[in-house]
Each structure stands twice: as C-alpha cells, then as structure tokens.
Write a protein that holds these residues in place. Structure first.
Motif, short mmCIF file in Angstrom:
data_model
loop_
_atom_site.label_atom_id
_atom_site.label_comp_id
_atom_site.label_asym_id
_atom_site.label_seq_id
_atom_site.Cartn_x
_atom_site.Cartn_y
_atom_site.Cartn_z
N ILE A 97 4.93 -3.90 2.98
CA ILE A 97 4.54 -2.50 2.77
C ILE A 97 3.33 -2.42 1.86
CG2 ILE A 97 5.31 -0.27 1.87
CD1 ILE A 97 8.15 -1.03 2.72
N ALA A 98 3.23 -3.30 0.87
CA ALA A 98 2.05 -3.30 0.00
C ALA A 98 0.78 -3.57 0.80
CB ALA A 98 2.21 -4.34 -1.11
N ARG A 99 0.88 -4.48 1.80
CA ARG A 99 -0.29 -4.73 2.65
C ARG A 99 -0.67 -3.48 3.43
NH1 ARG A 99 2.23 -9.82 3.45
NH2 ARG A 99 3.11 -9.15 5.44
N LEU A 119 -0.14 -0.42 2.55
CA LEU A 119 -0.70 0.54 1.59
C LEU A 119 -2.15 0.20 1.24
CD1 LEU A 119 2.35 1.05 -0.79
CD2 LEU A 119 1.25 2.82 0.60
N ARG A 120 -2.39 -1.08 0.99
CA ARG A 120 -3.77 -1.46 0.67
C ARG A 120 -4.71 -1.18 1.84
NH1 ARG A 120 -1.10 -5.81 -2.10
NH2 ARG A 120 -1.28 -7.18 -0.28
N ALA A 121 -4.21 -1.37 3.07
CA ALA A 121 -5.03 -1.07 4.24
C ALA A 121 -5.36 0.40 4.34
CB ALA A 121 -4.31 -1.53 5.50
N HIS A 122 -4.50 1.25 3.76
CA HIS A 122 -4.75 2.69 3.77
C HIS A 122 -5.42 3.17 2.50
CE1 HIS A 122 -1.97 2.59 7.20
NE2 HIS A 122 -2.41 3.80 7.51
N GLY A 123 -5.86 2.24 1.65
CA GLY A 123 -6.65 2.62 0.47
C GLY A 123 -5.86 2.94 -0.77
N ALA A 124 -4.58 2.58 -0.83
CA ALA A 124 -3.80 2.86 -2.03
C ALA A 124 -4.33 2.03 -3.20
CB ALA A 124 -2.33 2.55 -1.79
N ARG A 125 -4.50 2.70 -4.30
CA ARG A 125 -5.02 2.05 -5.51
C ARG A 125 -4.53 2.86 -6.72
NH1 ARG A 125 -9.17 4.20 -2.65
NH2 ARG A 125 -9.85 2.11 -2.02
N PRO A 126 -4.83 2.43 -7.96
CA PRO A 126 -4.41 3.21 -9.11
C PRO A 126 -4.82 4.68 -9.00
CG PRO A 126 -5.16 1.07 -9.86
CD PRO A 126 -5.43 1.13 -8.38
N GLU A 127 -3.88 5.55 -9.34
CA GLU A 127 -4.00 7.02 -9.31
C GLU A 127 -3.81 7.61 -7.91
OE1 GLU A 127 -4.03 8.85 -12.14
OE2 GLU A 127 -3.92 6.93 -13.18
N THR A 128 -3.58 6.79 -6.88
CA THR A 128 -3.24 7.32 -5.57
C THR A 128 -1.76 7.67 -5.56
OG1 THR A 128 -4.88 5.90 -4.48
CG2 THR A 128 -3.19 6.89 -3.08
N ALA A 178 6.62 -1.27 -3.61
CA ALA A 178 5.30 -1.65 -3.07
C ALA A 178 4.21 -0.76 -3.63
CB ALA A 178 5.32 -1.57 -1.54
N VAL A 179 4.52 0.52 -3.81
CA VAL A 179 3.54 1.43 -4.41
C VAL A 179 3.19 0.94 -5.82
CG1 VAL A 179 3.17 3.77 -5.28
CG2 VAL A 179 4.21 3.43 -3.02
N LEU A 180 4.21 0.58 -6.60
CA LEU A 180 3.95 0.06 -7.94
C LEU A 180 3.17 -1.24 -7.88
CD1 LEU A 180 7.42 0.72 -9.63
CD2 LEU A 180 5.35 2.10 -9.82
N ARG A 181 3.49 -2.08 -6.90
CA ARG A 181 2.76 -3.34 -6.72
C ARG A 181 1.27 -3.10 -6.53
NH1 ARG A 181 3.66 -8.43 -7.57
NH2 ARG A 181 5.23 -8.97 -6.03
N CYS A 182 0.92 -2.01 -5.85
CA CYS A 182 -0.50 -1.67 -5.61
C CYS A 182 -1.13 -0.98 -6.80
CB CYS A 182 -0.62 -0.79 -4.38
SG CYS A 182 -0.19 -1.60 -2.83
N GLY A 183 -0.36 -0.74 -7.85
CA GLY A 183 -0.89 -0.03 -9.01
C GLY A 183 -0.98 1.46 -8.81
#
Length: 497
Positions: free
Chosen positions: A40-42, A44-53, A71-76
């Motif tokens: 799920i983290a992958r 999320l990163r593909a959809h642009g998830a980053r800190p403050e998202t 996974a959201v926390l993993r992405c910051g």
C-alpha cells in the motif's frame, strides 16, 4: 522519524509467523501484515503521498484498514479514518474539513462514497501501479492523523495531530499497560474515532495479537463475551463505562470478562459504574483514562482499586510528557483541592484545528508557567487536585459525553433547524435509570404532520447514531431567560408547560 510501521516490520523480521491479526477473513502473520503495508505504501507513493498529504481511509475494519493507516505513516503522510456506515454528508464534511487529498478504499465502495477525491484502490492487484519516488521521512512536527470533534457550528472540527505526538503516545501506552507478545487485544472502538488508533496500533507496537470481529458481535453482550472467551482476549484498551454498565446488567452472563487482565476505560465518567458496584465485573486491572482528542487521546490514567470510593471521579496522574494545570480565570494556579479549569500541555498537544485559526487561537494558548513557546489546550473541563491525582468535576460549557463520544448539543440543534417544519430546537442531556446519558430534543413548529420517525430520518442524513435524540418533546414555544436566551435549565427540569 520512526513510526509504528517500522516496529511492525521489525516484528516481522524477528518473528515472521507470529499472528498479528485475527479477522473474520482469517489470521494474518506479522510477515504478511508488513508485506501488505509495503504494497500500500508503494501505491501511495505512486499517487504522490508525502508529508502533509491527508489520506482518507474508507474501508471496513480488517487487514486493509490496519495496513492502510500504517502505510500512510510509512510515507510520512497523515490519515483520516472514516466509518463507512456513517451518513454521506457527514463523511463529506470530514473530508472537507481535514483537507484530504487521497481516498484509500475498494472499487466496490468508491462509487457509493462519492467523496470527490482521487481513489487509491486497495483491491488493485499488487504491482499494478509503478512505485513512486521515496517519500522524504516525516519529522516529529509533520501531520500524522486527523480526528474530529463535535462542533457548535454544525460542522465537526478537524483536530490535527503530529507524528511526534502520536509516536510518543503509542510507546507510552504500550509501556504503561505492560503489553507484549503474550497480549491478545480486542478492537472495540469503531474506525473514525481516535480511540480506534489506540486499539489498533498500541498492541501491534508491542508485538501482540489484535482481534478484529464484526462490529455487531461487540454490541450484543452474549456475543461479546463469547468473542472474549473464544479468542482468549487479555486486554481491552478502549471500552466505555456505559458498555461496562450494560454488560454488568446481564444476569445470565457468568464472568463475561474471564481471562481479561486489563480493561482501560475512557470517554465518560466512571462514577455511575463504580457507584452501582460494577468494579467486581473486572477481574484484572481497571484503568480510568482521561484526555481530549486535542491532546492525543490520553493525558492521565488512574488504576482503579478493588474497593474504589465512588464519591469522586478520579482520573489520575499525567502520562509521561504530559503537563496538567488547574487554573483560574486569570490563568493562575489554584490551590490543591480547589476546582478550576483543566489545561493540558506537553508532548500530546495537537497542532490545532484545521482551517479554523480563530478557534485554534482561543483554545490553544501560551503556557504562562512553561518555557518560551510552550502551549496549553484549554479543555473546558473542571477539575481539582487530590491525593490520587486529577479529579474530574464537570464542564464549563454545554458539551457532554454520549457513549464515550464528545457531543455539542448545538450540532444536533443545527441539524434539527434544517428541517422545514422545525422553527425552534433545544437539545438537553438526560439520564436513564442506569445512569446512562442520552439526548432530549425540544422542538417547536407546525409538526402535527411530522412524526418522530420522520425527524429521525432527517437527522440520520447528517448525524451518526450517538447524536440521535432518544425522545422529541414538542412545545408551543421554547422557554427563555430574561435576556431572551433559551432557558435550558428550565427545559432540563421538565417544567415547561
């Protein structure tokens, strides 16, 4: 900074086949859970998830709900959990006030939710999306999750909690409760409320087993007791005193909490339960927790003795990193034993309310007794210091607790006034014979052709069940004070004829 996702991955490396989750769909090992978090983290990163998202998580509770939050926390980034059984309008208001940018859900739920966000479909086959660039690690001041409180304006207020506050709380709770691989914890709090974060992540941080069952089983005492027995549950981290009172009233259930060594309660006063002699229901530790959403779930804890004194409402001593001050109207400390307003500072204080700078400034104030830059959250609770710590003594405003949820009656009044036949509305609390608090709605207008069922259907379009009045009292006019305000004290006495 380190997150609970890192701890789950560490458990998976050391004990890959240890059971992390027991769900209606089967058991999930720490290895399987850690792998799902990374999948799920992958996405999320593909959809642009980053800190403050802010990422809204909208699935029924189960493996994917747990993995998505981690996974959201993993992405910051930050998560907002949604209870998909709540009214659409309420979910939409949560998404709007939280500033959510992504929706994590399933393909069968996405169309019905209709929340207008780009969807990250959790039932998409693994590897179907290209992995995005690695997210920058979140610092302690980055946003971790958004929760909501009932608001007097009719729109729930989004509370912004940062990574440092969440991580410190989870680790403190796991240590304070003595959780470990031997623990079997039952998830009792529904998604969409911050207590569910404690229920989910504190056991997993400790390497324990988390039991998730269909919510209907938790609401029926016999099914609840059977669940505890069948799964050999040892810990309940987020039950309400109202539920314990209901459980204790089931005379046909023998020892419904047999084998449970820890029961942590929160959300409302424990006094009625103790006054009714309920302490004997809990064979092990009973811990009374106190703390508002704005201070990362729990600020104080009190270990309730086997023979408690029900004359006062003891909520205990501050957890590690928390500061509790009892102040007067001039923000000066009051003497021990003297009632004042409760202010909370320290590591758990939230960033503030999303999109509401004026309310944030009014409720999150500089700490006159702390170091430069320190803040206090003004709780609106009254309390006093005693030998056992903080004693709860009521509210300074109209907010009340219903089944553990903080409720502002003005939110219900606003929803009632949106009905075309209602010209006036005042909502007051009442207590039944078991000491349980519920709402009474006093309404005016030409309601001869409007039934109570129709009023409930109207409210159900925007309010969850805990905000639904138990009764509707129809009046020719609402009583008023000399100043022209609704006389709520007179309504509470029932002398309105």
């Amino acid at each position: 900074m380190r997150t609970v996702a890192d701890d789950i991955a560490a458990h998976a490396r050391r004990h890959p086949e240890r059971i992390a989750l027991s769900t209606p769909a089967g058991e999930v090992s720490y290895r399987e859970l850690a792998a799902r978090i990374e999948e799920i983290a992958r996405l999320l990163r593909a959809h642009g998830a980053r800190p403050e998202t802010v990422c809204a998580v909208a699935v029924e509770h189960g493996t994917d709900a747990v993995a998505a939050m981690a996974a959201v926390l993993r992405c910051g980034a930050a998560f907002l959990t949604l209870d998909v059984t709540q009214p659409h309008d309420r979910l939409a208001s949560f998404v709007r006030s939280a500033g959510a940018r992504l929706l994590l859900t399933r393909s069968d739920l996405a169309p019905a939710l209709g929340l207008g966000l780009p969807a990250v479909l959790l039932d998409q086959p693994p590897g179907a999306a290209d992995d995005g660039p690695p997210a920058a690690p979140a610092g302690p001041r980055a946003l971790a999750y958004v929760s909501h409180t009932s608001g007097s304006t009719g729109e729930p207020s989004a509370v912004l909690v940062e990574h440092g506050a969440l991580d410190a709380y989870l680790r403190d709770a796991a240590h304070a409760f003595g959780l470990g691989p031997h623990t079997v914890a039952l998830q009792t709090a529904p998604l969409g409320y911050d207590a569910s974060i404690r229920d989910t992540f504190v056991p997993l941080l400790a390497g324990a087993r988390l039991v998730i069952v269909d919510r209907a089983r938790l609401l029926r005492p016999a099914e609840f007791a059977r669940t505890v027995r069948e799964h050999r549950v040892t810990a309940l981290l987020s039950v309400t005193p109202s539920f314990l009172t209901h459980l204790s009233g089931q005379g046909d259930l023998a020892e419904p909490l047999a084998g449970v060594t820890l029961v942590a309660v929160s959300g409302e006063s424990l006094r009625p339960f103790l006054a009714a002699g309920g302490r004997g229901l809990v064979p092990g530790r009973l811990v009374n927790q106190y703390g508002p959403t704005e201070c990362t779930m729990t600020t104080t804890r009190h270990g309730v003795p086997a023979a408690p004194d029900p004359a006062t409402d003891v909520v205990g001593t501050p957890r590690a990193g928390a500061v509790v001050r009892i102040l007067d109207a001039d923000l000066l400390p009051v003497a021990d034993g003297t009632v004042g307003e409760v202010y909370i500072g320290g590591t758990g204080v939230a960033r503030g309310y999303g999109g509401r700078p004026a309310r944030t400034a009014a409720c999150f104030v500089p700490d006159p007794l702390g170091p430069p830059g320190a803040r206090l959250y003004r709780t609106g609770d009254l309390g006093w210091w005693g030998p056992q710590g903080l004693h709860y003594a009521g509210r300074t405003d109209r907010q009340i607790k219903i089944r553990g949820y903080r409720v502002d009656p003005a939110e219900v009044e606003g929803a009632l006034l949106a009905h075309p036949a209602v010209t006036g509305a005042a909502v007051t609390p009442d207590t039944d014979e078991l000491g349980r608090v519920h709402l009474l709605a006093h309404v005016t207008g030409d309601l001869t052709a409007t039934t109570d069922a129709q009023l409930r259907r109207h409210l159900a379009r925007s309010l969850p069940p805990h905000l639904m009045p138990r009764r509707f009292l129809r009046l020719a006019a609402l009583p008023t004070t000399r100043g022209g305000k609704t006389d709520r004290r007179l309504l509470a006495t029932g002398r309105t004829a």
